[in-house]
Design an enzyme around this catalytic site. Structure first.
Site, PDB file in Angstrom:
ATOM      1  N   TYR A 189      -3.674  30.597  51.558  1.00  0.00           N
ATOM      2  CA  TYR A 189      -5.173  31.187  51.971  1.00  0.00           C
ATOM      3  C   TYR A 189      -5.010  32.401  52.486  1.00  0.00           C
ATOM      4  O   TYR A 189      -3.939  32.798  53.298  1.00  0.00           O
ATOM      5  CB  TYR A 189      -5.798  30.162  52.922  1.00  0.00           C
ATOM      6  CG  TYR A 189      -6.255  28.731  52.105  1.00  0.00           C
ATOM      7  CD1 TYR A 189      -6.217  28.461  50.917  1.00  0.00           C
ATOM      8  CD2 TYR A 189      -6.638  27.776  53.081  1.00  0.00           C
ATOM      9  CE1 TYR A 189      -6.288  27.621  50.175  1.00  0.00           C
ATOM     10  CE2 TYR A 189      -6.964  26.591  52.570  1.00  0.00           C
ATOM     11  CZ  TYR A 189      -6.862  26.373  51.045  1.00  0.00           C
ATOM     12  OH  TYR A 189      -7.309  25.128  50.538  1.00  0.00           O
ATOM     13  N   HIS A 208       0.278  21.002  47.795  1.00  0.00           N
ATOM     14  CA  HIS A 208      -0.966  21.538  47.132  1.00  0.00           C
ATOM     15  C   HIS A 208      -1.556  21.288  45.833  1.00  0.00           C
ATOM     16  O   HIS A 208      -2.340  20.946  45.536  1.00  0.00           O
ATOM     17  CB  HIS A 208      -1.023  23.319  47.462  1.00  0.00           C
ATOM     18  CG  HIS A 208      -2.214  23.855  47.642  1.00  0.00           C
ATOM     19  ND1 HIS A 208      -2.469  24.989  48.274  1.00  0.00           N
ATOM     20  CD2 HIS A 208      -3.666  23.481  47.025  1.00  0.00           C
ATOM     21  CE1 HIS A 208      -3.601  25.309  48.335  1.00  0.00           C
ATOM     22  NE2 HIS A 208      -4.479  24.345  47.702  1.00  0.00           N
ATOM     23  N   ARG A 209      -0.504  21.409  44.867  1.00  0.00           N
ATOM     24  CA  ARG A 209      -0.809  21.208  43.510  1.00  0.00           C
ATOM     25  C   ARG A 209       0.302  20.394  42.933  1.00  0.00           C
ATOM     26  O   ARG A 209       1.678  20.530  43.278  1.00  0.00           O
ATOM     27  CB  ARG A 209      -0.946  22.372  42.633  1.00  0.00           C
ATOM     28  CG  ARG A 209      -2.018  23.342  43.265  1.00  0.00           C
ATOM     29  CD  ARG A 209      -3.274  23.037  42.117  1.00  0.00           C
ATOM     30  NE  ARG A 209      -4.369  23.761  42.688  1.00  0.00           N
ATOM     31  CZ  ARG A 209      -5.682  23.455  42.266  1.00  0.00           C
ATOM     32  NH1 ARG A 209      -5.818  22.830  41.239  1.00  0.00           N
ATOM     33  NH2 ARG A 209      -6.762  24.039  42.686  1.00  0.00           N
ATOM     34  N   SER A 226      -2.474  16.837  47.232  1.00  0.00           N
ATOM     35  CA  SER A 226      -3.758  17.547  46.854  1.00  0.00           C
ATOM     36  C   SER A 226      -3.813  17.798  45.070  1.00  0.00           C
ATOM     37  O   SER A 226      -2.681  18.198  44.887  1.00  0.00           O
ATOM     38  CB  SER A 226      -3.919  18.828  47.337  1.00  0.00           C
ATOM     39  OG  SER A 226      -5.047  19.544  47.116  1.00  0.00           O
ATOM     40  N   GLY A 243     -16.730  24.744  53.537  1.00  0.00           N
ATOM     41  CA  GLY A 243     -15.964  25.868  53.705  1.00  0.00           C
ATOM     42  C   GLY A 243     -17.038  27.186  53.889  1.00  0.00           C
ATOM     43  O   GLY A 243     -16.641  28.508  53.818  1.00  0.00           O
TER      44      GLY A 243
HETATM   45  N1  LIG Z   1      -6.621  21.657  48.119  1.00  0.00           N
HETATM   46  C1  LIG Z   1      -7.402  22.519  47.219  1.00  0.00           C
HETATM   47  O1  LIG Z   1      -6.741  22.674  45.967  1.00  0.00           O
HETATM   48  C2  LIG Z   1      -8.638  23.295  47.502  1.00  0.00           C
HETATM   49  C3  LIG Z   1      -9.154  24.150  46.723  1.00  0.00           C
HETATM   50  C4  LIG Z   1     -10.153  24.719  47.217  1.00  0.00           C
HETATM   51  C5  LIG Z   1     -10.757  24.614  48.521  1.00  0.00           C
HETATM   52  N2  LIG Z   1     -10.097  23.717  49.313  1.00  0.00           N
HETATM   53  C6  LIG Z   1     -10.490  23.459  50.715  1.00  0.00           C
HETATM   54  O2  LIG Z   1     -11.852  23.245  50.792  1.00  0.00           O
HETATM   55  C7  LIG Z   1     -12.433  24.038  51.725  1.00  0.00           C
HETATM   56  C8  LIG Z   1     -14.335  24.288  51.286  1.00  0.00           C
HETATM   57  O3  LIG Z   1     -13.863  24.887  50.235  1.00  0.00           O
HETATM   58  P1  LIG Z   1     -15.531  25.547  49.721  1.00  0.00           P
HETATM   59  O4  LIG Z   1     -15.571  26.767  50.536  1.00  0.00           O
HETATM   60  O5  LIG Z   1     -15.192  25.981  48.092  1.00  0.00           O
HETATM   61  O6  LIG Z   1     -16.380  24.481  50.256  1.00  0.00           O
HETATM   62  P2  LIG Z   1     -18.051  24.563  49.875  1.00  0.00           P
HETATM   63  O7  LIG Z   1     -18.583  24.041  51.355  1.00  0.00           O
HETATM   64  O8  LIG Z   1     -18.432  23.622  48.560  1.00  0.00           O
HETATM   65  O9  LIG Z   1     -18.496  25.937  49.546  1.00  0.00           O
HETATM   66  C9  LIG Z   1     -18.713  27.055  50.392  1.00  0.00           C
HETATM   67  C10 LIG Z   1     -19.361  28.152  49.871  1.00  0.00           C
HETATM   68  O10 LIG Z   1     -20.525  27.810  49.471  1.00  0.00           O
HETATM   69  C11 LIG Z   1     -21.518  28.837  50.005  1.00  0.00           C
HETATM   70  N3  LIG Z   1     -22.762  28.271  50.098  1.00  0.00           N
HETATM   71  C12 LIG Z   1     -23.978  28.743  49.337  1.00  0.00           C
HETATM   72  N4  LIG Z   1     -25.108  27.975  49.732  1.00  0.00           N
HETATM   73  C13 LIG Z   1     -24.503  27.181  50.939  1.00  0.00           C
HETATM   74  C14 LIG Z   1     -25.165  26.051  51.659  1.00  0.00           C
HETATM   75  N5  LIG Z   1     -26.551  25.942  51.600  1.00  0.00           N
HETATM   76  N6  LIG Z   1     -24.542  25.620  52.498  1.00  0.00           N
HETATM   77  C15 LIG Z   1     -23.127  25.628  52.750  1.00  0.00           C
HETATM   78  N7  LIG Z   1     -22.533  26.591  51.851  1.00  0.00           N
HETATM   79  C16 LIG Z   1     -23.310  27.304  51.099  1.00  0.00           C
HETATM   80  C17 LIG Z   1     -20.953  29.327  51.252  1.00  0.00           C
HETATM   81  O11 LIG Z   1     -21.440  30.863  51.496  1.00  0.00           O
HETATM   82  P3  LIG Z   1     -21.507  31.049  52.851  1.00  0.00           P
HETATM   83  O12 LIG Z   1     -20.406  31.394  53.511  1.00  0.00           O
HETATM   84  O13 LIG Z   1     -22.149  32.081  52.983  1.00  0.00           O
HETATM   85  O14 LIG Z   1     -22.345  29.948  53.835  1.00  0.00           O
HETATM   86  C18 LIG Z   1     -19.296  29.399  50.735  1.00  0.00           C
HETATM   87  O15 LIG Z   1     -19.090  30.616  49.950  1.00  0.00           O
HETATM   88  C19 LIG Z   1     -11.665  25.429  51.803  1.00  0.00           C
HETATM   89  O16 LIG Z   1     -12.023  26.138  52.861  1.00  0.00           O
HETATM   90  C20 LIG Z   1     -10.356  24.734  51.642  1.00  0.00           C
HETATM   91  O17 LIG Z   1      -9.959  24.151  52.886  1.00  0.00           O
HETATM   92  C21 LIG Z   1      -9.023  23.258  48.808  1.00  0.00           C
END
Ligand SMILES: NC(=O)c1ccc[n+]([C@@H]2O[C@H](COP(=O)([O-])OP(=O)(O)OC[C@H]3O[C@@H](n4cnc5c(N)ncnc54)[C@H](OP(=O)(O)O)[C@@H]3O)[C@@H](O)[C@H]2O)c1
Length: 295
Positions: free
Chosen positions: A54, A129-130, A159, A259
């Site tokens: 990250y 991770h993958r 993951s 996130g």
């Molecule tokens: N294991 C893996 O391969 C893998 C891959 C990807 C992610 N992850 C993990 O999953 C976590 C979450 O992923 P993600 O960030 O894509 O999750 P998410 O919670 O689905 O998406 C968050 C994103 O959505 C936006 N968003 C738009 N409207 C929103 C609303 N109403 N409420 C909340 N968010 C909104 C946020 O913007 P704002 O910041 O402006 O609110 C942010 O950019 C990552 O931080 C990581 O730890 C793991």
């Protein structure tokens, strides 16, 4: 907030906060990270999801600065980290090709680096991770077992693994793999019917759901967004909480990893845990996500 037991040694919070986007935040600073962590802890969100990759291999060190500046914080949280992706950037800039590495030497070096970056002497949960097409299950499995036995990690998981990938690695381990973190949301619901969720549910293995709001894309799908708003109004809640509650309602024990970088949104994450979703409402949202009624 409810806790989810992954093993005798590991418990995580029912909602997890992920730091993939930490360094993308234009107002990123150590103070801002501490404020986000405080907002999580106020709601009982104690589990933080990280990965060595990250922020192009910088996010764990940024998180580590917040931990160093907040004495006692480490003891209040659980840290999830991941490794095996080698991306030609940052400390891996000398590589030519993005690839996966599940060799003993690579995993051990990544864990040691994560421990230094985070400023801690253990990681609660380490995930591969993958899935690595070149994984030698005996080498990877014995490495994870040894890291647990040495106390450098409290437990191991995977993951983005398919059921057969999990079986392969588990077959060479004495410790149990305690979770699979997969992409799962109203926009990415295929694992619910393609065996991934069923396999984990059959093994009583809680699932961590990454991008549970599909990175915000859920709200760009007109009919799905309309359904979320309708349900939210009916339940006296908000659309993003309803989308998370849809995952929480599943009997497989799905743990959403959220996130958002927006502190106001972080403060409201717990709203999802206050929703009790009945079967028909669950299918109402699933129907909107599918774009058709079920057969
Ligand atoms: N294991 C893996 O391969 C893998 C891959 C990807 C992610 N992850 C993990 O999953 C976590 C979450 O992923 P993600 O960030 O894509 O999750 P998410 O919670 O689905 O998406 C968050 C994103 O959505 C936006 N968003 C738009 N409207 C929103 C609303 N109403 N409420 C909340 N968010 C909104 C946020 O913007 P704002 O910041 O402006 O609110 C942010 O950019 C990552 O931080 C990581 O730890 C793991």
């Amino acid at each position: 907030m409810e806790r989810v037991k992954l093993s005798d040694d590991i418990e995580i919070s029912r909602l997890v906060y992920g730091m993939w986007r930490l360094t993308d935040d234009p107002s990123h600073s150590t103070e801002a990270t501490i404020a986000k962590l405080d907002a999580c802890l106020e709601q009982g969100i104690t589990t933080i999801d990280q990965a060595n990759i990250y922020g192009a291999y910088t996010a764990e060190a940024e998180f580590g600065k917040a931990l160093r500046e907040s004495p006692g914080l480490r003891q209040q949280i659980e840290i999830v980290s991941k490794c095996d992706i080698v991306w030609p950037a940052g400390r891996f800039a000398d590589h030519r090709v993005k690839h996966y590495d599940t060799s003993r030497a690579h995993i051990v070096a990544c864990v040691e680096q994560s421990l230094r970056d985070l400023g801690t002497d253990y990681i609660d949960l380490l995930l591969i991770h993958r899935p690595d097409p070149l994984m030698d299950q005996e080498e990877t499995g014995s490495t994870l077992d040894a890291l647990i036995d040495q106390g450098k990690i409290k437990g191991a998981g995977v993951s983005n693994f398919r059921p057969w990938d999990i079986e392969l690695l588990q077959s060479a381990m004495s410790h149990r793999l305690v979770t699979n973190q997969i992409e799962l949301s109203l926009a990415n619901h295929h694992p619910l019917v393609e065996g991934d969720v069923a396999h984990l549910q059959r093994h009583r293995c809680p699932i961590m759901a990454w991008s549970p709001l599909a990175g915000g894309e859920l709200f760009e799908n007109h009919s799905l967004n309309a359904a979320l708003e309708t349900v939210a109004t009916r339940l006296g809640s908000i659309a993003d909480a309803v989308a998370i509650a849809w995952l929480l309602a599943h009997p497989a024990k799905i743990v959403p990893v959220l996130g958002t970088n927006n502190i106001e949104r972080i403060r409201k994450l717990h709203a999802a845990t206050q929703i009790s979703m009945d079967r028909e409402t669950w299918f109402e949202l699933y129907t909107a996500a599918l774009g058709r009624e079920v057969a």
